[in-house]
Design a protein around this motif. Structure first.
Motif, short mmCIF file in Angstrom:
data_model
loop_
_atom_site.label_atom_id
_atom_site.label_comp_id
_atom_site.label_asym_id
_atom_site.label_seq_id
_atom_site.Cartn_x
_atom_site.Cartn_y
_atom_site.Cartn_z
N ARG A 12 0.81 -1.22 0.00
CA ARG A 12 0.00 0.00 0.00
C ARG A 12 0.85 1.27 0.00
NH1 ARG A 12 -3.57 -0.08 5.08
NH2 ARG A 12 -4.64 1.61 4.00
N GLY A 13 2.14 1.15 0.18
CA GLY A 13 2.98 2.33 0.24
C GLY A 13 4.42 1.94 0.53
N LEU A 14 5.28 2.95 0.54
CA LEU A 14 6.71 2.76 0.78
C LEU A 14 7.15 3.71 1.89
CD1 LEU A 14 9.48 1.55 -0.05
CD2 LEU A 14 9.64 3.36 -1.77
N LEU A 15 7.77 3.16 2.93
CA LEU A 15 8.33 3.94 4.03
C LEU A 15 9.83 3.72 4.03
CD1 LEU A 15 8.15 5.56 6.73
CD2 LEU A 15 7.78 3.36 7.88
N VAL A 16 10.61 4.81 4.00
CA VAL A 16 12.07 4.71 3.97
C VAL A 16 12.62 5.49 5.16
CG1 VAL A 16 14.15 5.02 2.60
CG2 VAL A 16 11.96 4.63 1.45
N LEU A 17 13.38 4.81 6.01
CA LEU A 17 13.89 5.41 7.24
C LEU A 17 15.41 5.33 7.29
CD1 LEU A 17 11.37 3.79 9.78
CD2 LEU A 17 11.27 6.11 8.82
N GLY A 18 16.03 6.41 7.78
CA GLY A 18 17.47 6.45 7.95
C GLY A 18 17.86 6.40 9.41
N HIS A 19 19.10 6.01 9.67
CA HIS A 19 19.60 5.84 11.04
C HIS A 19 20.17 7.15 11.59
CE1 HIS A 19 23.59 5.90 9.25
NE2 HIS A 19 23.18 4.98 8.38
N GLY A 20 20.50 7.13 12.88
CA GLY A 20 21.14 8.26 13.52
C GLY A 20 22.61 8.35 13.16
N ALA A 21 23.26 9.43 13.59
CA ALA A 21 24.64 9.67 13.20
C ALA A 21 25.58 8.56 13.68
CB ALA A 21 25.10 11.02 13.76
N GLY A 22 25.41 8.11 14.90
CA GLY A 22 26.31 7.10 15.43
C GLY A 22 25.69 5.73 15.56
N GLY A 23 24.49 5.56 15.05
CA GLY A 23 23.78 4.30 15.20
C GLY A 23 23.56 3.59 13.89
N GLY A 24 22.77 2.53 13.95
CA GLY A 24 22.50 1.75 12.75
C GLY A 24 21.03 1.48 12.58
N VAL A 25 20.70 0.63 11.63
CA VAL A 25 19.30 0.36 11.31
C VAL A 25 18.68 -0.64 12.28
CG1 VAL A 25 19.56 0.93 8.87
CG2 VAL A 25 19.94 -1.43 9.63
N ASP A 26 19.47 -1.11 13.25
CA ASP A 26 18.93 -2.00 14.27
C ASP A 26 18.43 -1.25 15.50
OD1 ASP A 26 21.42 -1.17 15.06
OD2 ASP A 26 22.12 -3.16 15.71
N ALA A 27 18.33 0.07 15.42
CA ALA A 27 17.81 0.86 16.54
C ALA A 27 16.39 0.40 16.87
CB ALA A 27 17.82 2.34 16.20
N PRO A 28 16.07 0.21 18.15
CA PRO A 28 14.76 -0.34 18.51
C PRO A 28 13.58 0.47 17.99
CG PRO A 28 16.25 -0.44 20.40
CD PRO A 28 16.94 0.34 19.34
N ASP A 29 13.69 1.80 17.96
CA ASP A 29 12.55 2.59 17.48
C ASP A 29 12.35 2.41 15.98
OD1 ASP A 29 14.93 3.95 17.00
OD2 ASP A 29 14.13 5.92 17.51
N LEU A 30 13.43 2.30 15.22
CA LEU A 30 13.29 2.05 13.78
C LEU A 30 12.62 0.70 13.52
CD1 LEU A 30 16.76 3.28 12.40
CD2 LEU A 30 14.56 4.46 12.24
N LEU A 31 13.03 -0.31 14.26
CA LEU A 31 12.45 -1.64 14.06
C LEU A 31 10.98 -1.66 14.49
CD1 LEU A 31 15.42 -3.86 15.29
CD2 LEU A 31 14.70 -3.42 12.93
N ALA A 32 10.64 -0.92 15.55
CA ALA A 32 9.25 -0.87 16.00
C ALA A 32 8.35 -0.22 14.95
CB ALA A 32 9.15 -0.12 17.33
N VAL A 33 8.83 0.86 14.35
CA VAL A 33 8.04 1.54 13.32
C VAL A 33 7.95 0.67 12.07
CG1 VAL A 33 8.00 3.53 11.76
CG2 VAL A 33 8.53 3.86 14.18
N ALA A 34 9.04 -0.02 11.72
CA ALA A 34 9.00 -0.91 10.56
C ALA A 34 7.95 -2.00 10.75
CB ALA A 34 10.38 -1.54 10.34
N ALA A 35 7.83 -2.52 11.97
CA ALA A 35 6.84 -3.56 12.23
C ALA A 35 5.42 -3.03 12.04
CB ALA A 35 7.01 -4.10 13.65
#
Length: 208
Positions: A30-53
């Motif tokens: 239904r759509g495309l969501l694209v998220l980037g990480h923080g300066a010192g972090g990665g794509v495994d950040a808990p808030d990014l994974l929660a939103v992806a879910a």
């Protein structure tokens, strides 16, 4: 309900290869969501994974994007023009692969949110989702505020901010919703509130 599929794509940019971790919903997209990480972090950040879910449950393909400097193993963050250029190239690749007719939401946490705001026009984003937007560096009143970057995203914006974030709390504005959850810049204490905060905002965008 079938689990979403996770694919990893390498995307070549003028600043080196980026990496997109694609959470692909089992049902029709239904759509495309694209998220980037923080300066010192990665794509495994808990808030990014929660939103992806949440997004994949709603039928959105979600891409968590590693900037080229992170895929190369570097910790130092490049200057804004380099980040923005690589992000824009990755977005063009992802949109081309997923159909330009789908609603496009961009965003990220902290520095990733700044990149998404600065490039909202160039990427053709329909909306921007900011997790822990860093308004002002802590203890540095001499440094310029990043609020103009947030103001410059001329599309609907949702900001999810911890009530004790040392980077400050951005104000609400026309077209911009600011949702305050418990916690600091990491948003870890507010993870339980993220789904109920993000879901209705995404649902409203998808139903337009």
């Amino acid at each position: 309900m079938p689990e979403p599929r996770i694919d990893v794509q390498e995307v070549l940019t003028a600043h080196g290869p980026a990496r997109a971790h694609l959470h692909v919903p089992a049902r029709a997209r239904r759509g495309l969501l694209v998220l980037g990480h923080g300066a010192g972090g990665g794509v495994d950040a808990p808030d990014l994974l929660a939103v992806a879910a949440v997004a994949t449950e709603l039928g959105m393909t979600t891409a968590l994007v590693e900037q080229p400097y992170r895929t190369a193993g570097r910790r130092g963050t490049p200057r804004a023009p380099t980040l923005d250029a690589a992000w824009t190239e990755v977005l063009a690749h992802l949109v081309a692969g997923h159909g330009g007719h789908l609603p496009l939401v961009t965003g990220g946490r902290s520095a990733g949110a700044r990149v998404a705001c600065r490039t909202a026009g160039a990427t053709g984003a329909d909306a921007v989702l900011c997790l822990a937007f860093p308004v002002q560096p802590p203890g540095r009143p001499d440094r310029p505020s990043r609020l103009p970057e947030l103001d410059g995203a001329v599309v609907p914006v949702l900001v999810v901010q911890g009530d004790r974030d040392p980077y400050g709390l951005p104000p609400s504005a026309p077209g911009r919703t600011v949702a305050v959850v418990p916690g600091d810049h990491s948003l870890r204490r507010g993870l339980g509130e993220l789904p109920a905060t993000v879901r209705p905002w995404l649902e409203a965008l998808l139903s337009r």
